[in-house]
Write an enzyme that holds these catalytic residues in place. Structure first.
Site, PDB file in Angstrom:
ATOM      1  N   GLY A 103      30.918  42.930  39.964  1.00 53.75           N
ATOM      2  CA  GLY A 103      31.633  42.227  38.900  1.00 53.75           C
ATOM      3  C   GLY A 103      32.713  43.117  38.310  1.00 53.75           C
ATOM      4  O   GLY A 103      33.432  43.802  39.036  1.00 53.75           O
ATOM      5  N   ASN A 145      29.501  35.605  44.496  1.00 55.17           N
ATOM      6  CA  ASN A 145      29.226  35.923  43.099  1.00 55.17           C
ATOM      7  C   ASN A 145      27.796  36.440  42.996  1.00 55.17           C
ATOM      8  O   ASN A 145      27.510  37.540  43.432  1.00 55.17           O
ATOM      9  CB  ASN A 145      29.512  34.748  42.153  1.00 55.17           C
ATOM     10  CG  ASN A 145      29.684  35.232  40.717  1.00 55.17           C
ATOM     11  OD1 ASN A 145      30.037  36.385  40.503  1.00 55.17           O
ATOM     12  ND2 ASN A 145      29.446  34.384  39.743  1.00 55.17           N
ATOM     13  N   THR A 193      28.544  40.795  45.869  1.00 52.27           N
ATOM     14  CA  THR A 193      29.850  40.976  46.480  1.00 52.27           C
ATOM     15  C   THR A 193      29.706  42.046  47.537  1.00 52.27           C
ATOM     16  O   THR A 193      28.782  42.832  47.492  1.00 52.27           O
ATOM     17  CB  THR A 193      30.813  41.415  45.365  1.00 52.27           C
ATOM     18  OG1 THR A 193      30.788  40.410  44.371  1.00 52.27           O
ATOM     19  CG2 THR A 193      32.217  41.635  45.862  1.00 52.27           C
TER      20      THR A 193
HETATM   21  O1  DON Z   1      35.063  37.973  41.648  1.00 53.42           O
HETATM   22  C1  DON Z   1      34.396  38.594  40.831  1.00 53.42           C
HETATM   23  O2  DON Z   1      34.867  39.370  40.029  1.00 53.42           O
HETATM   24  C2  DON Z   1      32.881  38.419  40.835  1.00 53.42           C
HETATM   25  N1  DON Z   1      32.556  37.106  41.341  1.00 53.42           N
HETATM   26  C3  DON Z   1      32.257  39.505  41.640  1.00 53.42           C
HETATM   27  C4  DON Z   1      30.752  39.395  41.683  1.00 53.42           C
HETATM   28  C5  DON Z   1      30.073  40.624  42.109  1.00 53.42           C
HETATM   29  O3  DON Z   1      30.661  41.632  42.345  1.00 53.42           O
HETATM   30  C6  DON Z   1      28.597  40.551  42.177  1.00 53.42           C
HETATM   31  N2  DON Z   1      28.077  41.720  42.823  1.00 53.42           N
HETATM   32  N3  DON Z   1      27.400  42.554  42.456  1.00 53.42           N
END
Ligand code: DON
Length: 592
Positions: A497, A423, A403
């Site tokens: 995440g 993601n 992200t």
């Molecule tokens: O929308 C979400 O919460 C996840 N898909 C975010 C993924 C994410 O932050 C990966 N990065 N490190």
């Protein structure tokens, strides 16, 4: 290559013209140099020096990037530079944010995207606030148990390969935001991204390492020729040109989002995907619409937060956490056992609700009002005792990879917080060569099966079950904080995440509660609790050993592991803005 050197190489690109290809010398563009240029800048006088545990990887007292008029902080210095140039040419913060996002789709392919989705919170200096949700949606052919194998086990198809993707929202969302709040023609705003895709940019060592780690997946799903030419992943110093992406971007610049969702480009990439077994159709694309939403507006100790409502859980979970914490007259000293206990417990309680109750508001009834209510928070606060509370006992009470975040502010005080994702790094790894982009693997953010953890260990419920056309719940937390007079103070957001929520909240608390400078607030150690697994996660060497011992004695299981989030934040100060890209990463700020 050592982290410091990698950072220097990356930051050096921030000095170069938008489309320059060759890094100039290794200069830390963001610190002393910028400070000297800005004579009006006054370091905020009300900040309290921070103290970090012995052995912590960052030292307090770091210098921020400082800009007099306008600033962009993102995960790629060259993309920040694009946004800054757009504002220098008269664009506002929304133009700059959109330009930066399109540039990230080119120069930061692991997370920047046109094949993913995101969320944007906007604060205009005239008092208008807005949020746009351009989260991906489950394809029409998706089914509730599509990732449950014949043996009843959850497969990895929500993470990798052709059926892992939701219908992408980025192009629709970014162009809609720009049309409503931007001031420049869309083509001007996308132009730098087109140029970077066409002429190429130089791969730095951090990106080369990522290509190396993902080479196998990239080669398997269509990216071999571009990213792993001749079987060798791109290396630092190589130039990456993306002609197919340039062509797609040029079409979007000319015709708007329709060029991506309908017509020959859409037909080409959906049939390329279908050949691999993918299920996103032209009908899915025709139906995709971003949603304008009202930001969650909450208060914390006299400050106002503007945060993202569902389909992101970010705003609700941050608000619930801060409402719980606000009831304590002041928080225990930073880094103490009390701090870890109280802050961890607040996150734990907010995540119990998040994991069970939140989902796409078009499909489930989300009790936003109840969850963000201060009385409700008071009841939760009353359950925090002197020991750790097992998450299982909170459940009953609950009944009543990659992200990227960008923070932008302009000379008028307009501000944008925008977080986007594929993601996992490179999403599903499926690269659609016909149109030049990676597709997300956002389907893994749904509950594949209640009770079974997803990639982030999140155990979620029915509210977030898969249904055709539904948005999967997100943790993305683009957030804007206004000071007690209603003026812009902070813009922040993160990656990681569920750790997006906890890292963003902690940076805000470090500034508001602990009165740290922005640089210290960003380099301070972080903790994380997401209810399940029932552990208090702390960054390596981020807790004094005695504090760790005390927490164990209180019944906590601590997980000393990795990093918590990667925040990009800015703060309005006298004489302009400070911007800090998380020292855990290799991003950078740009501005003037
Ligand atoms: O929308 C979400 O919460 C996840 N898909 C975010 C993924 C994410 O932050 C990966 N990065 N490190």
């Amino acid at each position: 290559m050592k982290r410091g050197l990698a950072l220097a190489v990356l930051l050096s690109t921030a000095l170069a013209p938008v489309d320059a290809q060759t890094p100039r010398g290794a200069t830390d563009a963001g610190t002393a140099r910028a400070l000297q240029k800005n004579k009006d800048y006054v370091a905020p006088p009300d900040r309290v020096p921070a103290h970090f545990p012995a052995g912590w990887r960052f030292t307090p007292g770091g210098a921020p990037f400082v800009a007099r008029h306008a600033i962009v902080v993102s995960d790629a210095p060259i993309a920040s530079r694009v946004g800054s140039e757009i504002m220098r040419r008269g664009g506002n913060a929304v133009d700059a944010a959109v330009a930066t996002e399109f540039a990230l789709a080119v120069v930061y392919p692991e997370a920047g995207n046109i094949g993913g989705g995101g969320f944007m919170v906007i604060h205009m200096a005239d008092g208008r606030n807005a949020a746009i949700d351009y989260r991906e949606k489950a394809p029409l052919a998706a089914t509730r148990d599509m990732y449950v194998g014949p043996d009843g086990k959850v497969t990895d198809q929500s993470l990798i390969g052709p059926i892992a993707s939701g219908v992408p929202g980025s192009v629709a969302g970014l162009t809609a935001a720009q049309a409503r709040y931007g001031t420049l023609p869309l083509s001007t705003v996308i132009q730098p991204a087109i140029r970077l895709a066409e002429r190429g940019f130089v791969i730095d060592s951090a990106m080369a390492r990522t290509f190396e780690s993902y080479a196998h997946n990239l080669a398997e799903f269509g990216g071999a020729a571009l990213f792993v030419p001749g079987g060798q992943p791109l290396r630092a110093g190589d130039t990456l040109k993306q002609p197919a992406l340039a062509k797609t971007l040029r079409a979007i610049a000319r015709r708007g989002a329709v060029a991506f969702y309908q017509g020959p480009i859409a037909e080409a990439w959906t049939s390329e995907l279908a050949k691999q077994g993918g299920i996103i159709t032209m009908e899915d694309l025709r139906r995709y619409k971003p949603e304008w939403r009202t930001p969650i507006r909450s208060t914390y100790r006299g400050y106002t937060l503007l945060a993202m409502p569902p389909a992101s859980s970010g705003g609700v979970t941050m608000t619930e956490t801060l409402n719980i914490l606000e009831g304590f007259d002041s928080l225990p000293p930073f880094g103490s056992t009390g701090w870890a206990h109280v802050v961890g417990s607040a996150f734990q309680r907010a995540f119990v609700d998040r994991n069970a109750k939140l989902g796409d508001p078009a499909f489930v009834n989300v009790p936003i009002k109840e969850l963000t209510d201060k009385q409700y928070a008071a009841r939760l606060r009353a359950t925090i005792g002197t020991r750790a509370t097992p998450t299982t006992s909170l459940k009953a009470l609950g009944e009543g990879t990659h992200t990227t975040h960008t923070s932008v502010a302009d000379a008028r005080g307009n501000a944008v917080a925008v977080t986007t994702t594929l993601n996992e790094l490179f999403g599903s790894s499926v690269y659609l060569a016909s149109a030049g982009f990676f597709l997300n693997d956002e389907m893994d953010d749904f509950t594949s099966r209640p009770g079974v953890p997803n990639m982030f260990g999140l155990v979620q419920g029915e509210a977030n079950a898969i249904a055709p056309g539904k948005r999967m719940l997100s943790a993305m937390s683009p957030t804007i904080v206004l000071d007690p007079r209603g003026k812009l103070l902070l813009v922040a957001g993160s990656r990681g995440g569920p750790r997006i929520i906890t890292s963003t909240t902690q940076v805000i608390m470090n500034v508001l509660d602990y009165r740290m400078s922005l640089a210290d607030a960003m380099s301070a150690p972080r903790l994380h609790h997401q209810a399940l697994p029932d552990t208090l996660r702390v960054e390596a060497r981020g807790l004094a050993p005695a504090v760790n011992d005390s927490l164990h004695a209180m019944g906590y299981q601590t997980d000393i592991n990795g990093t918590v989030g990667r925040v990009n934040a800015l703060m309005r100060v006298r004489g302009g803005y400070e911007g800090v890209s998380d020292p855990r990463g290799s991003g950078g700020a740009a501005g003037f």
